[in-house]
Design a protein around this motif. Structure first.
Motif, PDB file in Angstrom:
ATOM      1  N   ILE A  95       0.905  -1.244   0.092  1.00 31.51           N
ATOM      2  CA  ILE A  95       0.062  -0.054   0.141  1.00 31.51           C
ATOM      3  C   ILE A  95       0.856   1.137   0.068  1.00 31.51           C
ATOM      4  O   ILE A  95       1.792   1.189   0.861  1.00 31.51           O
ATOM      5  N   ASN A  96       0.448   2.068  -0.841  1.00 30.81           N
ATOM      6  CA  ASN A  96       1.368   3.412  -0.813  1.00 30.81           C
ATOM      7  C   ASN A  96       0.334   4.537  -0.515  1.00 30.81           C
ATOM      8  O   ASN A  96      -0.421   4.775  -1.490  1.00 30.81           O
ATOM      9  N   VAL A  97       0.411   5.302   0.493  1.00 29.56           N
ATOM     10  CA  VAL A  97      -0.199   6.546   0.609  1.00 29.56           C
ATOM     11  C   VAL A  97       0.554   7.569   0.401  1.00 29.56           C
ATOM     12  O   VAL A  97       1.327   7.804   1.109  1.00 29.56           O
ATOM     13  N   ASN A  98       0.249   8.543  -0.618  1.00 31.24           N
ATOM     14  CA  ASN A  98       1.167   9.768  -0.559  1.00 31.24           C
ATOM     15  C   ASN A  98       0.292  11.024  -0.252  1.00 31.24           C
ATOM     16  O   ASN A  98      -0.630  11.253  -0.959  1.00 31.24           O
ATOM     17  N   LEU A  99       0.581  11.599   0.929  1.00 30.58           N
ATOM     18  CA  LEU A  99      -0.089  12.746   1.233  1.00 30.58           C
ATOM     19  C   LEU A  99       0.408  14.131   0.634  1.00 30.58           C
ATOM     20  O   LEU A  99      -0.421  14.984   0.614  1.00 30.58           O
ATOM     21  N   THR A 100       1.301  14.006  -0.119  1.00 29.44           N
ATOM     22  CA  THR A 100       1.797  15.082  -1.002  1.00 29.44           C
ATOM     23  C   THR A 100       0.741  15.109  -2.095  1.00 29.44           C
ATOM     24  O   THR A 100       0.242  16.173  -2.670  1.00 29.44           O
ATOM     25  N   THR A 101       0.898  14.025  -2.776  1.00 25.93           N
ATOM     26  CA  THR A 101       0.018  13.968  -4.171  1.00 25.93           C
ATOM     27  C   THR A 101      -1.349  13.543  -4.044  1.00 25.93           C
ATOM     28  O   THR A 101      -2.235  13.541  -4.737  1.00 25.93           O
ATOM     29  N   PHE A 102      -1.679  13.177  -2.720  1.00 30.02           N
ATOM     30  CA  PHE A 102      -2.881  12.695  -2.408  1.00 30.02           C
ATOM     31  C   PHE A 102      -3.416  11.538  -3.280  1.00 30.02           C
ATOM     32  O   PHE A 102      -4.698  11.367  -3.685  1.00 30.02           O
ATOM     33  N   HIS A 282       7.496  18.921   4.747  1.00 28.37           N
ATOM     34  CA  HIS A 282       7.302  18.406   2.999  1.00 28.37           C
ATOM     35  C   HIS A 282       6.412  17.003   3.327  1.00 28.37           C
ATOM     36  O   HIS A 282       5.310  17.077   3.853  1.00 28.37           O
ATOM     37  N   GLU A 283       6.970  16.021   2.595  1.00 30.38           N
ATOM     38  CA  GLU A 283       6.197  15.169   2.321  1.00 30.38           C
ATOM     39  C   GLU A 283       5.682  14.188   3.656  1.00 30.38           C
ATOM     40  O   GLU A 283       6.664  14.133   4.423  1.00 30.38           O
ATOM     41  N   VAL A 284       4.659  13.731   3.423  1.00 31.04           N
ATOM     42  CA  VAL A 284       4.041  12.560   4.481  1.00 31.04           C
ATOM     43  C   VAL A 284       3.696  11.719   3.610  1.00 31.04           C
ATOM     44  O   VAL A 284       2.852  11.683   2.797  1.00 31.04           O
ATOM     45  N   SER A 285       4.236  10.537   3.752  1.00 27.99           N
ATOM     46  CA  SER A 285       4.022   9.188   3.075  1.00 27.99           C
ATOM     47  C   SER A 285       3.925   8.069   3.976  1.00 27.99           C
ATOM     48  O   SER A 285       4.608   8.053   4.763  1.00 27.99           O
ATOM     49  N   ALA A 286       3.049   7.010   3.670  1.00 33.85           N
ATOM     50  CA  ALA A 286       3.204   5.637   4.177  1.00 33.85           C
ATOM     51  C   ALA A 286       3.273   4.675   2.952  1.00 33.85           C
ATOM     52  O   ALA A 286       2.455   4.666   2.203  1.00 33.85           O
ATOM     53  N   GLN A 287       4.001   3.656   3.314  1.00 34.41           N
ATOM     54  CA  GLN A 287       3.943   2.476   2.504  1.00 34.41           C
ATOM     55  C   GLN A 287       3.710   1.415   3.423  1.00 34.41           C
ATOM     56  O   GLN A 287       4.294   1.237   4.470  1.00 34.41           O
ATOM     57  N   PHE A 288       2.983   0.319   2.856  1.00 36.00           N
ATOM     58  CA  PHE A 288       2.929  -0.777   3.405  1.00 36.00           C
ATOM     59  C   PHE A 288       3.230  -1.859   2.691  1.00 36.00           C
ATOM     60  O   PHE A 288       3.198  -2.232   1.661  1.00 36.00           O
TER      61      PHE A 288
HETATM   62  C1  LIG Z   1       5.058  11.191  -3.186  1.00 44.12           C
HETATM   63  O1  LIG Z   1       4.734  12.421  -4.130  1.00 44.12           O
HETATM   64  C2  LIG Z   1       5.802  13.299  -4.331  1.00 44.12           C
HETATM   65  C3  LIG Z   1       5.375  14.270  -5.545  1.00 44.12           C
HETATM   66  O2  LIG Z   1       4.919  13.627  -6.682  1.00 44.12           O
HETATM   67  C4  LIG Z   1       6.949  12.466  -4.812  1.00 44.12           C
HETATM   68  O3  LIG Z   1       8.233  13.309  -4.919  1.00 44.12           O
HETATM   69  C5  LIG Z   1       7.163  11.462  -3.662  1.00 44.12           C
HETATM   70  O4  LIG Z   1       8.519  10.749  -4.142  1.00 44.12           O
HETATM   71  C6  LIG Z   1       6.249  10.586  -3.525  1.00 44.12           C
HETATM   72  N1  LIG Z   1       6.541   9.702  -2.431  1.00 44.12           N
HETATM   73  C7  LIG Z   1       6.353   8.037  -2.338  1.00 44.12           C
HETATM   74  C8  LIG Z   1       6.583   7.547  -1.233  1.00 44.12           C
HETATM   75  O5  LIG Z   1       5.455   7.821  -3.438  1.00 44.12           O
END
Ligand SMILES: *[C@@H]1O[C@H](CO)[C@@H](O)[C@H](O)[C@H]1NC(C)=O
Ligand SMILES: *[C@@H]1O[C@H](CO)[C@@H](O)[C@H](O)[C@H]1NC(C)=O
Length: 429
Positions: A95-102, A282-288
């Protein structure tokens, strides 16, 4: 927590719908006898992920094989008396949740699905009928989510796409008429014209609708962004703890640096101020992946101020000293943490990477030496940056890991659920 719950919900919905294959299957029986409360889902998930190699469908008691006596029509084929097996090999891969790109991606694999049953397939010239034995191997299901915020400030699913891939499709149809044998012979065509629409058709829209209903229900009194990031909550907690445990300013004993030609610099009474301006940058993301949740957070501070008494000694020179003040424009930190899926274990801080902004040094002494030191440090900012960083890095690492060790996520969720139950009970006496 919201992101994760949503995605799990997704997985459930997909799995339930995929295995349901739109036939009248007694799904109620899968829920078990006890009511399906959030607490029960939590306990079953904890149980599921504390296995060595979690597979199968969590929470639900899905029989193997699933029996679907009713008639299902897919394209021109009608199937009945179906026995579907193989779902116990289902695995949540990623699972990948990217809160930067939503955005969110969920990947599920199933080594093999077998469908046995009866079929009937009317054609132009003749009708094929008999027993069917369909085997699909190495199935990869990908669910891509695009999240958005609607006009009411609520989090919604903007787009949802399900993709199915497989390694091999073995079609065993008894009593196949010549015209159908041709289509069955071209397994890829068969998959894309009959199986893919059967499984994916309609699910995407249905799932988007169900998810949005759930999200609205859950979040209607918590407009975005307050409820979106438990990470912000955690950062605020670290900030408060730093303040409360007297880490602002922090004091460092001393630091000796040996330069060339027998010259050594000694720093004493070092203090650093401003760590409590910690915030998310900046980025907050989570991967499972591999049964653990990997979280990346980028946080930073505003201006940091550090002070130190310095002295320089060299073999042929009398020792000189003074006091230095350093201002750091900003500090940003990338933190990578891991949470085992068995949430009874605390998170682990995997990596911490620190970047310092511009440095300015002022020396408050009277001698020309002070002027020289100021000049030197300003000319060699990177040497100095590293000294500061070496000091700050382990402190932050320790502070965060300490927070983590005291974090019992299992208990926190249970408490939250109990609180919600209580609030609901109070609201409707
Ligand atoms: C989340 O999105 C940003 C912007 O596109 C990207 O730079 C980053 O690598 C992404 N992170 C993940 C964990 O996918
Ligand atoms: C169905 O087909 C698979 C793959 O060819 C085979 O291994 C299996 O024995 C068949 N099952 C029945 C009940 O014929």
């Amino acid at each position: 927590m919201t992101g994760r719950t949503t995605l799990f919900l997704c997985v459930f919905a997909t799995v339930a719908t995929l295995t349901g294959v739109r036939a009248a299957i007694d799904v109620k029986a899968w829920l078990g006898e006890e009511p399906l409360t959030p607490e029960r889902i939590l306990e079953e998930m904890v149980e599921y992920f504390s296995q060595r190699d979690p597979h199968g469908i969590p929470v639900l008691k899905v029989p193997e094989p699933i029996e679907a006596p009713d008639r299902v029509t897919a394209s021109q084929i009608t199937l009945w008396d179906l026995k579907i097996s193989g779902h116990s090999g289902l695995r949540l891969e990623y699972i990948n949740v990217n809160l930067t790109t939503f955005t969110g991606v969920v990947r599920i694999s199933v080594p093999k699905i077998n469908v046995l049953g009866q079929y009937e397939w009317p054609g132009w010239w003749s009708t094929s009928a008999g027993s069917a034995n369909i085997t699909v191997t190495d199935i990869q299901v990908a669910l891509n989510l695009q999240l958005g915020i609607n006009t009411k400030g609520l989090l919604i699913v903007d787009g949802l796409q399900i993709t199915l891939n497989y390694e091999d499709l073995i079609l065993g149809f008894e009593g196949l008429a010549g015209e159908h044998a041709l289509l069955v012979g071209a397994a890829d065509t068969f998959f894309s014209t009959i199986i893919q629409p059967l499984i994916v058709g309609g699910i995407q829209d249905k799932l988007t609708k169900v998810l949005n209903e759930r999200l609205e229900q859950r979040l209607k009194d918590k407009p975005f962004p307050n409820s979106i990031s438990p990470v912000d909550y955690l950062v605020a907690k670290v900030r408060r703890d730093l303040r409360e445990s007297g880490k602002d300013p922090i004091f460092v004993e001393r630091k000796d640096v040996n330069l060339a030609w027998g010259v050594s610099v000694q720093l004493k009474n070092i203090n650093i101020k401003g760590l409590t301006t910690l915030h998310r940058t900046h980025e907050v993301s989570a991967q499972f992946i591999d049964n653990a949740l990997f979280v990346t957070i980028q946080i930073g501070t505003q201006q940091l101020k550090a002070g130190a008494d310095w002295s320089i000694s060299a073999s042929l020179m009398p020792a000189v000293g003074g006091h230095l003040d350093v201002e750091v424009e900003s500090l940003s930190v990338t933190v990578m943490a891991k949470q085992p899926a068995d949430i009874r274990s605390p998170p682990v801080l995997r990596e911490i990477d620190i970047q310092l902004g511009n440095l300015a040094v002022r020396s408050v002494g009277e001698s020309t030496m002070d002027y020289l030191v100021e000049l030197m440090v300003n000319l060699l900012p990177n040497t100095f940056r590293n000294i500061i960083m070496d000091k700050i890095e382990p402190k932050i690492h320790q502070a965060i890991q300490k927070q983590f060790n005291g974090l019992d996520i299992h208990r926190i969720i249970l408490t939250k659920l109990a609180e919600r139950r209580q609030a609901e009970a109070n609201a409707s006496p």
